[in-house]
Design an enzyme around this catalytic site. Structure first.
Site, PDB file in Angstrom:
ATOM      1  N   TYR A 298       0.806  -1.216   0.000  1.00 50.97           N
ATOM      2  CA  TYR A 298       0.000   0.000   0.000  1.00 50.97           C
ATOM      3  C   TYR A 298       0.845   1.275   0.000  1.00 50.97           C
ATOM      4  CZ  TYR A 298      -3.945  -2.951   1.435  1.00 50.97           C
ATOM      5  OH  TYR A 298      -4.921  -3.909   1.494  1.00 50.97           O
TER       6      TYR A 298
ATOM      7  N   GLY B 264     -14.946 -18.243   4.264  1.00 50.70           N
ATOM      8  CA  GLY B 264     -14.295 -18.611   3.018  1.00 50.70           C
ATOM      9  C   GLY B 264     -15.090 -19.612   2.221  1.00 50.70           C
TER      10      GLY B 264
ATOM     11  N   ASP C  96     -16.283  -8.954  -0.473  1.00 51.42           N
ATOM     12  CA  ASP C  96     -16.983  -7.736  -0.893  1.00 51.42           C
ATOM     13  C   ASP C  96     -18.162  -8.073  -1.797  1.00 51.42           C
ATOM     14  OD1 ASP C  96     -14.825  -6.522   0.387  1.00 51.42           O
ATOM     15  OD2 ASP C  96     -13.737  -6.199  -1.490  1.00 51.42           O
TER      16      ASP C  96
END
Length: 314
Positions: free
Chosen positions: A101, A228, A259
């Site tokens: 990031y 998951g 998401d």
């Protein structure tokens, strides 16, 4: 039917995806990913994104991309002195990803600090507010506290707050800081979408019952625990159900799996689905997304989603 107003709060960044012939550039961010998938399949709700961007060319491209997916951007602030953040996704041979990031001074960190009173007032009158652990973590401390106050006002005004835990340790000074923040958000939350791996990392849960007891004690009405490829668990006042995930043989990229699940689940609930139907819709979304590269897949690859349900609305 009156069109519902759904606000997605967070940060969208420039996404760099490593490929054999170099880097592929696109845009992504957890709540933005959810907003895109939500907007693509919803029929009775309008998605608005709440963030801040710069006035640079990449920020302009982001806005244009969101408009192409019919996302409302009138709550997006444009800051002359800031730029969007950048992240790079590295995916291993099993489809699991890791991130690098560059976001310490991104425009999105300052959206609430510079928000006008009229913007906040409008936001508190939305029907649904969706945010994540990342939406909170990127904010300065004063803005975090202000966000908790805004969410409390949203709840008082009748909005349903939906929270995805999405824990990123590097964004927090300590686990305790995250624990304290999550408790304040969950106290305002109607629907919590919690990845159990993240809950274990934050709270050291040995058993899923610890997660359930802790979350419900904070006043959450609907708890969705994502695990998951395993069954997800949904807990409400009516009890608990387990809903199997969609089996996928060819996992290409797990980026945005949670998401897209959240988008499918939320859209289905707002269209009258019960929790089991909503979870199956979420699984179908996620099962499609993980078969393609990138956080936001091409619209041509979207699954067909059935939104005709015979159940009580959310």
């Amino acid at each position: 039917m009156t069109e519902l107003k759904v606000a997605f709060v967070g940060e969208c960044m420039v996404e760099l995806q490593q490929q054999e012939n170099g880097l592929r550039q696109s845009f992504g961010g957890d709540t933005l990913n959810t907003a895109v998938y939500f907007s693509r399949i919803s029929q009775n709700a309008k998605a608005s994104y709440v963030t801040a961007l710069g006035r640079d060319a990449l920020s302009e491209q982001m806005i244009a991309t969101w408009h192409a997916d019919n996302i409302d951007t009138h709550l997006v602030q444009r800051l002359e002195d800031k730029l969007p953040g950048i992240y790079m996704v590295q995916v291993d041979e099993t489809g699991e990803r890791s991130f690098l990031y560059w976001r310490n001074d991104s425009a999105a960190k300052f959206w609430l600090e510079r928000a006008s009173d009229s913007l906040i007032e409008e936001l508190t009158n939305y029907d649904v507010i969706y945010l994540s652990g990342i939406s909170i973590a990127v904010l300065p401390e004063a803005s975090k506290e202000k966000l908790f106050q805004v969410l409390a006002q949203c709840k008082n005004n009748g909005a349903k707050v939906v929270f995805d835990n999405n824990f990123r340790p590097a964004l927090w000074q300590s686990k305790q800081q995250a624990i304290d923040a999550y408790a304040k958000v969950l106290a305002c939350t109607h629907t919590a979408m919690l990845t159990f791996d993240d809950e274990q990392e934050i709270y050291d849960d040995a058993h899923i019952e610890q997660c359930i007891e802790r979350t419900l004690a904070l006043g959450v009405s609907e708890l969705v625990i994502k695990r998951g490829s395993k069954d997800c668990l949904i807990v409400t006042e009516d009890g608990a159900i387990s809903v199997p995930a969609t089996k996928v043989a060819n996992v290409v990229d797990t980026n945005a799996a949670g998401d897209s699940f959240a988008a499918g689940y939320l859209v289905a609930r707002l269209h009258g689905a019960n929790t089991e139907q909503a979870a199956l819709t979420g699984h179908k979304m996620a099962g499609t997304v993980i078969q393609h590269k990138g956080a936001v897949i091409d619209a041509a690859h979207m699954p067909k989603i059935q939104l005709s349900f015979t159940a009580d609305a959310v």
